[in-house]
Every structure is written in structure tokens, then in C-alpha cells.
Design a protein around this motif. Structure first.
Motif, mmCIF file in Angstrom:
data_model
loop_
_atom_site.group_PDB
_atom_site.id
_atom_site.type_symbol
_atom_site.label_atom_id
_atom_site.label_comp_id
_atom_site.label_asym_id
_atom_site.label_seq_id
_atom_site.Cartn_x
_atom_site.Cartn_y
_atom_site.Cartn_z
ATOM 1 N N THR A 266 50.912 36.655 46.440
ATOM 2 C CA THR A 266 50.312 37.707 45.634
ATOM 3 C C THR A 266 50.637 37.508 44.160
ATOM 4 N N PRO A 267 49.645 37.114 43.369
ATOM 5 C CA PRO A 267 49.939 36.986 41.942
ATOM 6 C C PRO A 267 50.132 38.367 41.316
ATOM 7 N N VAL A 268 51.193 38.559 40.543
ATOM 8 C CA VAL A 268 51.360 39.827 39.825
ATOM 9 C C VAL A 268 51.522 39.537 38.336
ATOM 10 N N ASP A 269 51.232 40.541 37.550
ATOM 11 C CA ASP A 269 51.307 40.363 36.099
ATOM 12 C C ASP A 269 52.736 40.494 35.596
ATOM 13 N N LEU A 270 53.467 41.418 36.215
ATOM 14 C CA LEU A 270 54.810 41.697 35.699
ATOM 15 C C LEU A 270 55.768 41.945 36.859
ATOM 16 N N VAL A 271 56.970 41.383 36.748
ATOM 17 C CA VAL A 271 58.022 41.682 37.712
ATOM 18 C C VAL A 271 59.102 42.476 36.981
ATOM 19 N N VAL A 272 59.428 43.644 37.533
ATOM 20 C CA VAL A 272 60.508 44.457 36.968
ATOM 21 C C VAL A 272 61.655 44.368 37.956
ATOM 22 N N THR A 273 62.746 43.736 37.553
ATOM 23 C CA THR A 273 63.812 43.524 38.526
ATOM 24 C C THR A 273 65.152 44.085 38.084
ATOM 25 N N ASP A 274 65.882 44.570 39.058
ATOM 26 C CA ASP A 274 67.252 45.003 38.834
ATOM 27 C C ASP A 274 68.096 43.754 38.624
#
Ligand SMILES: Nc1ncnc2c1ncn2[C@@H]1O[C@H](COP(=O)(O)OP(=O)(O)OP(=O)(O)O)[C@@H](O)[C@H]1O
Ligand SMILES: [Mg+2]
Length: 456
Positions: free
Chosen positions: A50-58
Motif C-alpha cells: 500500500t503506497p502512502v504519502d506520509l508515515v507518522v511514527t512513534d
């Protein structure tokens, strides 16, 4: 944007189910398509399909830290931005995150607004990268999302370009919300250092006792709790740019240390007396009159001169008449797209109110007002009654001297009507007239004299 939908997509990675849920709910409510993963491994396998634009990670997670994920993304996915969330008070991780390629970081605790702003910035950067440099020059947008066609902003554009072509220290001044951070980013991303980190540090937001070790790092055993050595923001920014926001809030001892970095280009980690060379360009910002603080003796004159090699003074929005509508239209389109709503237009009266308002919160206030308008207004025209009451009334004050009594009366009646949801009985009571008189006054357009055969 991902292939399947025209919403920006965000993958949220956190080991806490509660955090995942809150972030997902908030970001989905902002109109993003969201995915979640409870571990780095789960995130990596989701990203394969799944291509995503943004990853927000802890940052801290059992079984693989956010840092590993940032690294994985930077090495394998060109078209995905990463944002790291780090714990407070330790900004540990932010430094490393920026080094390995996270575009943004957010320190806990943060407000929803800060989250949305950081997400938007990360996505804007992605957009900019995708659309390439060519598109940038075609629109009135210049330097990294900074818009403006007023004379003042064209001059600023020139100043930013000049500053970007040097490595000089720059002091960006301006009232709150005038775009100081945006200007600093524009300088960095327009400079030869663009591919190295831009590291913003809010000097006013970090307690003085922590600021030194955050900026310069510390060695093992430097103070109680310093179990390991840790690099500071200056190390993270090596090769790039550090942005010292709210620099007026630094203490006297801190000012001495900053002066030393500027003069010697080296830093001392807390607990160490070995100087380390750093190659960091310094940009600073303040919404205070720094020179007045120098005269009062609370800001060092020598530091002032060192910071103020180039000054970029952002004018308040009220002095950029031409830009108000340009920006309002730009924000309206952006939020309409974000929320999947029709692009609204402003009526000419609404435009006149926006232009006459004095915008104490400057561009940020305009951005917030337009966001609310896009969400709240039914239909596709934003008219005077849709605007916040405060704005309608203060605009009246500004214009007052150039208007006829009939115009003032007409506008006042309409404002009162809007404030009571068009209930004529209540409006008439507030105005101290009867309903018949109110109806007659409403039939008249301002500027026209009384119709000959009406009784008032
Ligand atoms: N010229 C501009 N064009 C487009 N957006 C702008 C412009 N100036 C400011 N903004 C937007 O307005 C908001 C405030 O800008 P920014 O954070 O740079 O201001 P600031 O001067 O640093 O404010 P503060 O003093 O409150 O920290 C941001 O969302 C920014 O993107
Ligand atoms: Mg700022």
C-alpha cells in the motif's frame, strides 16, 4: 497522493492502541485516508502493498524503533514522507530522526493544531518535490509555499533569495503569524544546504535547564540521569541549518554560549570541555523588538549584531492589502480540497470586510478563519454574515470615516440581523424600531435617499 483516491494517505505507527486510535480519528476527521500499524514490522509489510504519502511514527516501540522505520523508508521509498513523534522532555530521537531522514518531528505533548500543521507541512513538501521546480515559478507562490504579490512581499522574496545564496546568519522578525518560520524554511530550502537537515528549535518552549543539552548534547554522566552520551540539535543540523525560534527568550548564560558558537563554529557538549567543530548555518526569529531588549540590557548587544547580519522583517498582514484576498482564496481552495467540499468564493462585501480587518494574528489567523469558513458555510459563497462577528464589527470601525450615515445604518441592520439568524422581530427589538420600519429600511439600498412616500 496515492493512486486510488485523491485524499492524502497517512500510515500511523504506534505500539499504543489508544494513541493509534486518537491519531487515526483526528487525521481521518481532517479528511485524510488513514492506516495503522502497531509495530515497525507491520508497517513495513503494509508499505509493500500500500503506497502512502506520509508515515507518522512513534519513536520508542518494543521490537524495532521508529528510527529503523525512518531508515527503511528513506532507503526504499522515494515517494513517502516521514514524521517522527518523540517523547518529552527528552527530545532524544528527534535529532537522530532528522539525521536519518525524517522530514518533520513532533515532540510530545502536542496539540491537535500542531499535529495538523506538521502533517500539512510534510505533505506540502512531498507535493513540492513531486511537482518539481518548474511548477513553482508559474504561480504567485514563491519559495516553499510562501505566497504574496504585494510590493512588501515581493521585496521579501528578493531578500530571501539573496539570503539563500549566502551562509550568513539571518534574523527574521515580524509579529506572530506573519510567516517567520516559513521564511526560514524558504531560505534553507533555497540554499546550497537544502538536502541537509533544517532543524527548528523553539527556544521559548524548552525550559532553560534543558535547552543547553538539547542544543549541544551531553556526555555520559554530565548530570544525574545522563546515562549515555547524546548528540544535540547542532549535531543533527551539521551541514544544514538550525532555526532558533523565539531567540529573545534565551537566558543570559545561554546567550553567551550561542555567541561562542557563532564566533568559533564549535560546540561543547554538556559535561565535556572538548570543543567539536560544527558546520551549521544559523537562522533566528523573534516577534519581539530585539533592539529594544538590547537597550534594556536583557539581550546581548554582541549577539544581536552576530544574529542580525541579514534582517528579514515580515510586514504584518494588515499592511499587505493585496495579499489578503490572494491568501484567503488560496487557503479556501486548499481547505476545500482537504475536506472534499466545493471551492467557495467570497462576496465582494466579504472581501471588503477581510481587507479592512486588522488581523492581529496575521496569516495564521487568516488561515484559521478561512478553515472555519470552509467547514461552516453552506453553499459556495462566503458572505458578510458568515464572517466572525468580531471581524464584521472591527471592519466597520476601520471604514467608518469614509461612509455615509445610510451605509452605516444599512450595514448595522444587516449585522444585527445576522447575529439573530435573520429573525426580524428580534432584530427590530435590538434596533429599537418596529418591524415595519425595519422592512422599509431593508428595502432601501445604501446611498439612496428615503423613497418619497414612505412613513418612518
Ligand atoms: N506568505 C504566506 N503564504 C502562505 N502561507 C503563509 C504565508 N505566511 C504564513 N503562512 C502560513 O501561516 C501560518 C503561520 O506561519 P509561521 O508559522 O511561519 O508564522 P510565524 O511568524 O513563525 O508565527 P509565530 O510567531 O506565531 O511562531 C503557517 O501555517 C504558514 O504556512
Ligand atoms: Mg513561528
Amino acid at each position: 497522493m496515492s493512486g486510488k483516491s485523491n485524499k492524502d494517505s497517512i500510515l500511523i505507527v504506534d505500539d499504543s492502541e489508544a494513541t493509534l486510535e486518537v491519531l487515526q480519528r483526528n487525521l481521518a476527521a481532517e479528511g485524510y485516508q488513514t492506516f495503522t500499524a502497531p509495530t515497525v514490522a507491520a508497517a513495513v509489510s503494509l508499505l509493500e502493498t500500500t503506497p502512502v504519502d506520509l508515515v507518522v511514527t512513534d519513536f520508542k516501540m518494543p521490537g524495532g524503533s521508529g528510527m529503523d522505520l525512518v531508515r527503511h523508508i528513506r532507503e526504499n521509498l522515494r515517494d513517502t514522507e516521514v514524521m517522527m513523534i518523540t517523547g518529552y522532555p527528552s527530545i532524544e530521537g528527534a535529532v537522530e530522526a532528522v539525521k536519518v531522514g525524517a522530514e518533520e518531528y513532533l515532540s510530545k505533548p502536542f496539540t491537535d493544531e500542531e499535529l495538523y500543521a506538521a502533517v500539512r507541512r510534510a505533505l506540502d513538501k512531498l507535493q513540492l518535490r513531486r511537482s518539481g521546480r518548474a511548477a513553482e515559478t508559474q504561480t504567485p507562490t514563491f519559495s516553499h509555499g510562501m505566497m504574496g504579490e504585494s510590493k512588501a512581499m515581493r521585496d521579501i522574496q528578493g531578500d530571501i533569495a539573496k539570503a539563500a545564496s549566502t551562509t550568513a546568519t539571518v534574523l527574521v522578525t515580524g509579529e506572530s503569524g506573519t510567516g517567520k518560520e516559513l521564511a526560514a524554511r524558504a531560505i534553507h530550502y533555497g540554499s546550497a544546504r537544502a538536502s541537509d537537515p533544517f532543524v527548528p528549535v523553539n527556544c521559548g518552549g524548552i525550559p532553560d535547564s534543558l535547552l543547553e543539552s538539547e542544543l549541544f548534547g551531553h556526555v555520559k554522566g554530565a548530570f544525574t540521569g545522563a546515562a549515555e552520551s547524546r548528540a544535540g540539535f547542532f549535531h543533527a543540523a551539521d551541514g544544514g541549518t538550525i532555526f532558533l525560534d523565539e531567540v529573545s527568550e534565551t537566558s543570559a548564560p545561554m546567550q553567551v554560549k550561542l555567541l561562542r558558537v557563532l564566533q568559533e563554529k564549535e560546540v561543547y557538549m554538556v559535561g565535556s570541555n572538548r570543543a567539536r567543530k560544527v558546520d551549521v548555518r544559523i537562522l533566528a526569529a523573534t516577534n519581539k523588538d530585539l533592539w529594544a531588549l538590547v537597550k534594556k540590557g536583557v539581550f546581548r548587544k554582541d549577539l544581536f549584531y552576530r544574529l542580525n547580519v541579514i534582517t528579514i522583517a515580515l510586514p504584518p498582514l494588515r499592511e499587505r492589502d493585496h495579499d489578503i484576498i490572494l491568501l484567503a482564496t488560496h487557503f479556501a481552495q486548499r481547505f476545500a480540497e482537504e475536506f472534499g467540499r466545493p471551492h467557495p468564493r467570497f462576496s465582494s462585501q466579504a472581501i471588503s470586510v477581510l481587507r479592512n480587518y486588522d488581523w492581529p494574528g496575521n496569516v495564521r489567523e487568516l488561515e484559521n478563519v478561512v478553515q472555519r469558513l470552509v467547514l461552516m458555510t453552506e453553499g459556495d459563497i462566503i458572505d458578510v454574515p458568515d464572517l466572525p462577528p468580531l471581524m464584521r464589527f472591527s471592519a466597520l470601525r476601520g471604514e467608518g470615516l469614509h461612509r455615509t450615515l445610510a451605509e452605516v445604518e444599512y450595514e448595522h441592520i444587516n449585522n444585527v440581523l445576522a447575529s439573530v439568524n435573520n429573525n426580524k422581530t428580534r432584530a427590530a427589538a435590538i434596533l429599537g424600531i418596529d418591524r415595519k420600519t425595519l422592512r422599509q429600511k431593508l428595502r432601501r439600498t445604501p446611498g439612496q435617499s428615503d423613497p418619497p412616500n414612505t412613513t418612518t
